[in-house]
Design a protein around this motif. Structure first.
Motif, PDB file in Angstrom:
ATOM      1  N   GLU A  51      16.865  -8.202  -0.609  1.00  0.00           N
ATOM      2  CA  GLU A  51      17.031  -8.822  -1.922  1.00  0.00           C
ATOM      3  C   GLU A  51      15.974  -9.903  -2.115  1.00  0.00           C
ATOM      4  O   GLU A  51      15.660 -10.288  -3.233  1.00  0.00           O
ATOM      5  CB  GLU A  51      18.457  -9.382  -2.085  1.00  0.00           C
ATOM      6  N   TYR A  52      15.421 -10.393  -1.018  1.00  0.00           N
ATOM      7  CA  TYR A  52      14.330 -11.363  -1.095  1.00  0.00           C
ATOM      8  C   TYR A  52      12.983 -10.657  -1.201  1.00  0.00           C
ATOM      9  O   TYR A  52      12.159 -10.975  -2.044  1.00  0.00           O
ATOM     10  CB  TYR A  52      14.364 -12.263   0.146  1.00  0.00           C
ATOM     11  N   TRP A  53      12.786  -9.662  -0.342  1.00  0.00           N
ATOM     12  CA  TRP A  53      11.470  -9.026  -0.261  1.00  0.00           C
ATOM     13  C   TRP A  53      11.132  -8.152  -1.461  1.00  0.00           C
ATOM     14  O   TRP A  53       9.991  -8.156  -1.935  1.00  0.00           O
ATOM     15  CB  TRP A  53      11.378  -8.180   1.021  1.00  0.00           C
ATOM     16  N   LEU A  54      12.109  -7.389  -1.935  1.00  0.00           N
ATOM     17  CA  LEU A  54      11.802  -6.422  -2.997  1.00  0.00           C
ATOM     18  C   LEU A  54      11.185  -7.075  -4.227  1.00  0.00           C
ATOM     19  O   LEU A  54      10.095  -6.674  -4.653  1.00  0.00           O
ATOM     20  CB  LEU A  54      13.051  -5.607  -3.361  1.00  0.00           C
ATOM     21  N   PRO A  55      11.846  -8.090  -4.812  1.00  0.00           N
ATOM     22  CA  PRO A  55      11.237  -8.705  -6.006  1.00  0.00           C
ATOM     23  C   PRO A  55       9.932  -9.416  -5.696  1.00  0.00           C
ATOM     24  O   PRO A  55       9.004  -9.410  -6.508  1.00  0.00           O
ATOM     25  CB  PRO A  55      12.308  -9.695  -6.496  1.00  0.00           C
TER      26      PRO A  55
ATOM     27  N   HIS B 250       0.847  -1.196   0.000  1.00  0.00           N
ATOM     28  CA  HIS B 250       0.000   0.000   0.000  1.00  0.00           C
ATOM     29  C   HIS B 250       0.880   1.243   0.000  1.00  0.00           C
ATOM     30  O   HIS B 250       1.633   1.491   0.945  1.00  0.00           O
ATOM     31  CB  HIS B 250      -0.896  -0.026   1.249  1.00  0.00           C
ATOM     32  N   GLU B 251       0.761   2.029  -1.066  1.00  0.00           N
ATOM     33  CA  GLU B 251       1.655   3.173  -1.234  1.00  0.00           C
ATOM     34  C   GLU B 251       1.478   4.207  -0.135  1.00  0.00           C
ATOM     35  O   GLU B 251       0.351   4.635   0.154  1.00  0.00           O
ATOM     36  CB  GLU B 251       1.389   3.834  -2.595  1.00  0.00           C
ATOM     37  N   GLY B 252       2.565   4.604   0.463  1.00  0.00           N
ATOM     38  CA  GLY B 252       2.538   5.637   1.483  1.00  0.00           C
ATOM     39  C   GLY B 252       2.026   5.165   2.831  1.00  0.00           C
ATOM     40  O   GLY B 252       1.829   5.968   3.734  1.00  0.00           O
ATOM     41  N   CYS B 253       1.780   3.873   2.957  1.00  0.00           N
ATOM     42  CA  CYS B 253       1.216   3.341   4.204  1.00  0.00           C
ATOM     43  C   CYS B 253       2.337   2.866   5.131  1.00  0.00           C
ATOM     44  O   CYS B 253       3.280   2.224   4.695  1.00  0.00           O
ATOM     45  CB  CYS B 253       0.271   2.185   3.880  1.00  0.00           C
ATOM     46  N   ARG B 254       2.215   3.185   6.412  1.00  0.00           N
ATOM     47  CA  ARG B 254       3.204   2.756   7.404  1.00  0.00           C
ATOM     48  C   ARG B 254       3.404   1.251   7.401  1.00  0.00           C
ATOM     49  O   ARG B 254       4.501   0.747   7.596  1.00  0.00           O
ATOM     50  CB  ARG B 254       2.730   3.110   8.813  1.00  0.00           C
ATOM     51  N   SER B 255       2.286   0.540   7.220  1.00  0.00           N
ATOM     52  CA  SER B 255       2.340  -0.925   7.309  1.00  0.00           C
ATOM     53  C   SER B 255       3.052  -1.553   6.122  1.00  0.00           C
ATOM     54  O   SER B 255       3.291  -2.754   6.105  1.00  0.00           O
ATOM     55  CB  SER B 255       0.928  -1.493   7.396  1.00  0.00           C
ATOM     56  N   ALA B 256       3.356  -0.754   5.106  1.00  0.00           N
ATOM     57  CA  ALA B 256       3.991  -1.298   3.905  1.00  0.00           C
ATOM     58  C   ALA B 256       5.509  -1.186   3.968  1.00  0.00           C
ATOM     59  O   ALA B 256       6.194  -1.502   3.003  1.00  0.00           O
ATOM     60  CB  ALA B 256       3.465  -0.587   2.668  1.00  0.00           C
ATOM     61  N   THR B 257       6.039  -0.746   5.096  1.00  0.00           N
ATOM     62  CA  THR B 257       7.483  -0.575   5.232  1.00  0.00           C
ATOM     63  C   THR B 257       8.208  -1.905   5.054  1.00  0.00           C
ATOM     64  O   THR B 257       7.815  -2.916   5.617  1.00  0.00           O
ATOM     65  CB  THR B 257       7.831  -0.007   6.622  1.00  0.00           C
ATOM     66  N   LEU B 258       9.270  -1.861   4.277  1.00  0.00           N
ATOM     67  CA  LEU B 258      10.044  -3.074   4.028  1.00  0.00           C
ATOM     68  C   LEU B 258      10.865  -3.474   5.247  1.00  0.00           C
ATOM     69  O   LEU B 258      11.369  -2.605   5.958  1.00  0.00           O
ATOM     70  CB  LEU B 258      11.006  -2.853   2.860  1.00  0.00           C
ATOM     71  N   PRO B 259      11.010  -4.764   5.469  1.00  0.00           N
ATOM     72  CA  PRO B 259      11.908  -5.211   6.533  1.00  0.00           C
ATOM     73  C   PRO B 259      13.327  -4.737   6.243  1.00  0.00           C
ATOM     74  O   PRO B 259      13.719  -4.621   5.083  1.00  0.00           O
ATOM     75  CB  PRO B 259      11.844  -6.736   6.442  1.00  0.00           C
TER      76      PRO B 259
END
Ligand SMILES: [Zn+2]
Length: 136
Positions: free
Chosen positions: A80-84, A66-75
């Motif tokens: 390299e695993y999460w992004l793709p 969710h763009e701009g959402c706090r809960s969408a923050t990447l670990p």
């Protein structure tokens, strides 16, 4: 088939998540009838209104970024695993919505973080769906 692999093949699509149940409860309370998880439609939309040709996707803020959402923050780790992986989820969402639209469906996305604010979500659903009919 081992459960792990089955889950992989499904992607991250989970059925009957808590936010989804909350949306269904609200729709019910508003008097709507609907179908669930129509597998014959692109992206297996979570909530489907066949006679209206309208569908609602309830998305987890992290899994669907969710763009701009706090809960969408990447670990912080293993990016390299999460992004793709998360980029694929978003791409899949975009394709499903485009395919549904091409078939003449209208699609509304409800984000996990929006579900608790019933005072805002209710009117948005009403705006998208119109009023309930005797048969949904
Ligand atoms: Zn969110």
């Amino acid at each position: 088939m081992p459960e792990g692999r089955r889950a992989t093949m499904r992607g991250n699509k989970k059925k009957d998540t808590r936010p989804e149940l909350a949306v269904r409860r609200l729709l019910h309370a508003m008097g709507f009838r609907f179908r669930l998880h129509r597998r014959d439609l692109p992206g297996t939309p979570d909530v489907v209104f066949p006679t209206r040709r309208k569908a609602i996707q309830v998305h987890g803020c992290f899994w669907h970024q969710h763009e701009g959402c706090r809960s969408a923050t990447l670990p912080a780790t293993r990016q390299e695993y999460w992004l793709p992986k998360l980029a694929r989820n978003r791409e899949r969402d975009r394709q499903a919505e485009a395919a549904l639209t091409a078939l003449g469906w209208q699609v509304m996305t409800v984000w996990e973080c929006e579900v608790t604010d019933v005072g805002r979500l209710g009117p948005r659903l009403r705006h998208f769906l119109g009023f309930p009919k005797a048969r949904g």
